[in-house]
Design a protein around this motif. Structure first.
Motif, short mmCIF file in Angstrom:
data_model
loop_
_atom_site.label_atom_id
_atom_site.label_comp_id
_atom_site.label_asym_id
_atom_site.label_seq_id
_atom_site.Cartn_x
_atom_site.Cartn_y
_atom_site.Cartn_z
N LYS A 42 -7.33 19.26 -37.49
CA LYS A 42 -7.41 19.63 -36.18
C LYS A 42 -7.45 18.48 -35.16
O LYS A 42 -6.69 18.47 -34.25
CB LYS A 42 -8.42 20.63 -35.73
CG LYS A 42 -8.37 21.22 -34.41
CD LYS A 42 -7.17 21.93 -34.11
CE LYS A 42 -7.43 22.73 -32.70
NZ LYS A 42 -7.36 22.02 -31.57
N ALA A 43 -8.06 17.41 -35.59
CA ALA A 43 -8.36 16.41 -34.88
C ALA A 43 -6.83 15.59 -34.82
O ALA A 43 -6.46 15.11 -33.62
CB ALA A 43 -9.44 15.46 -35.25
N PHE A 44 -6.41 15.33 -35.79
CA PHE A 44 -5.29 14.43 -36.20
C PHE A 44 -3.94 15.50 -35.48
O PHE A 44 -2.99 14.70 -34.89
CB PHE A 44 -4.94 14.26 -37.58
CG PHE A 44 -5.73 13.17 -38.02
CD1 PHE A 44 -5.64 11.73 -37.50
CD2 PHE A 44 -6.64 13.28 -38.93
CE1 PHE A 44 -6.28 10.57 -37.80
CE2 PHE A 44 -7.43 12.14 -39.26
CZ PHE A 44 -7.42 11.14 -38.72
N GLN A 45 -4.07 16.88 -35.74
CA GLN A 45 -3.06 17.56 -35.15
C GLN A 45 -2.96 17.52 -33.50
O GLN A 45 -2.00 17.61 -32.95
CB GLN A 45 -3.25 19.07 -35.61
CG GLN A 45 -2.44 20.17 -34.79
CD GLN A 45 -0.86 20.04 -35.40
OE1 GLN A 45 -0.75 19.93 -36.60
NE2 GLN A 45 0.27 20.66 -34.31
N ASP A 46 -3.99 17.38 -32.91
CA ASP A 46 -4.15 17.30 -31.70
C ASP A 46 -4.16 15.54 -30.95
O ASP A 46 -4.04 15.24 -29.83
CB ASP A 46 -5.64 17.85 -31.17
CG ASP A 46 -5.82 19.30 -31.26
OD1 ASP A 46 -4.62 20.05 -31.46
OD2 ASP A 46 -6.80 19.69 -31.13
N SER A 47 -3.92 14.89 -31.87
CA SER A 47 -3.86 13.58 -31.53
C SER A 47 -2.22 13.00 -31.46
O SER A 47 -1.26 13.92 -31.67
CB SER A 47 -4.38 12.67 -32.47
OG SER A 47 -3.60 12.43 -33.76
N GLN A 48 -2.08 11.72 -31.16
CA GLN A 48 -0.69 11.19 -30.97
C GLN A 48 -0.14 10.68 -32.49
O GLN A 48 1.20 10.20 -32.41
CB GLN A 48 -0.76 9.99 -30.15
CG GLN A 48 -1.76 8.95 -30.54
CD GLN A 48 -1.78 7.61 -29.72
OE1 GLN A 48 -0.38 7.03 -29.39
NE2 GLN A 48 -2.64 7.11 -29.18
N VAL A 49 -0.75 11.10 -33.61
CA VAL A 49 -0.23 10.49 -34.74
C VAL A 49 1.11 11.85 -35.04
O VAL A 49 1.10 12.65 -34.63
CB VAL A 49 -1.06 11.02 -36.24
CG1 VAL A 49 -2.39 10.09 -36.00
CG2 VAL A 49 -1.44 12.58 -36.24
N ASP A 50 2.09 11.10 -35.91
CA ASP A 50 3.16 11.82 -35.93
C ASP A 50 3.31 12.79 -37.04
O ASP A 50 4.01 13.92 -36.89
CB ASP A 50 4.65 10.67 -36.18
CG ASP A 50 4.70 9.78 -34.78
OD1 ASP A 50 5.10 10.57 -33.89
OD2 ASP A 50 4.30 8.72 -35.01
#
Length: 240
Positions: A42-50
């Protein structure tokens, strides 16, 4: 034409967590009604990672796709990869999957890999943002916090060898982030030496290149869930 940076998160969830004393692998244990793995994704889903590459055990691929990735609509998870016997082998499997899919990344674009343990469910957007900023500037960074306690270095007999200066010692966390080409070339070098004991991703770059790794400030709340007591601590911190 401005170069575009690409950021790929590799979330490691292939471990068994023997110290948890549970038949359920710790990354699937419930924290406030959701599997531990949910929080990192969830943290990476909501971040700017592609995109996200999820690394799991061989028998857990279909389960993760159906009951975690699809159930919670983690659209950035582009592949679910089978892990290896050791952590660094799991990362290498993820890198091979990334290598096969990098035709989506145009020539001249920069690609950075953020490697994170699913056992650290309290990762925050600030940590991710600071890691991305750090790796974009330096090509190799680790998240860490200053050590609060005095550290002693022992010799093989269990005697104290020396005491490093506390202000220079850090507790290393994840994510650890690297420019893709630097990490892959470092892996090529490290794979030639079967005697190395690799315990974190930074060691790959330390042994496989001469590139200097910088520290990005983490958080003391970014704990690694290892024992049953840690589940209770994680629930308390997430619920704050």
């Amino acid at each position: 034409m401005v170069k575009k940076n690409n950021y790929i998160a590799v979330v490691l969830a292939a471990g068994q967590g023997s110290r948890m004393e549970s038949k359920v692998a710790k990354q699937y244990m419930s924290i406030l009604g959701r599997p531990m793995l949910y929080y990192s994704l969830k943290a990476f889903q909501d971040s700017q990672v592609d995109q996200i590459v999820l690394v799991v055990g061989k028998e857990e691929v279909d389960y993760c796709k159906e009951h975690i990735v699809d159930k919670y609509s983690f659209k950035k998870v582009k592949s679910v990869v089978v892990g290896g016997k050791e952590r660094y082998l799991s990362v290498n499997n993820a890198l091979q999957a990334i290598k096969e899919s990098t035709e989506d990344i145009q020539s001249g674009e920069n690609c950075y890999i953020l490697i994170h343990d699913a056992a650290r469910p309290l990762i925050t957007q600030k940590i991710i943002e600071d890691t991305i900023e750090g790796v974009t500037c330096n090509n190799a960074v680790v998240v860490a916090v200053p050590t609060k306690d005095t550290i002693k270095i022992a010799d093989e007999t269990g005697g104290i060898d020396y005491t490093p200066k506390r202000s220079l010692t850090y507790i290393i966390q994840t994510p650890q982030a690297f420019e893709l080409e630097l990490l892959m070339k470092s892996y090529e070098e490290v794979m030639k030496d079967s005697n190395l004991e690799i315990t974190d991703d930074a060691m790959i770059v330390e042994h496989g290149s001469k590139h200097r790794i910088q520290i990005v400030e983490g958080s003391y709340k970014n704990i690694k869930v290892t024992t049953p007591e840690d589940i209770k601590i994680a629930e308390m911190l997430i619920g704050m």
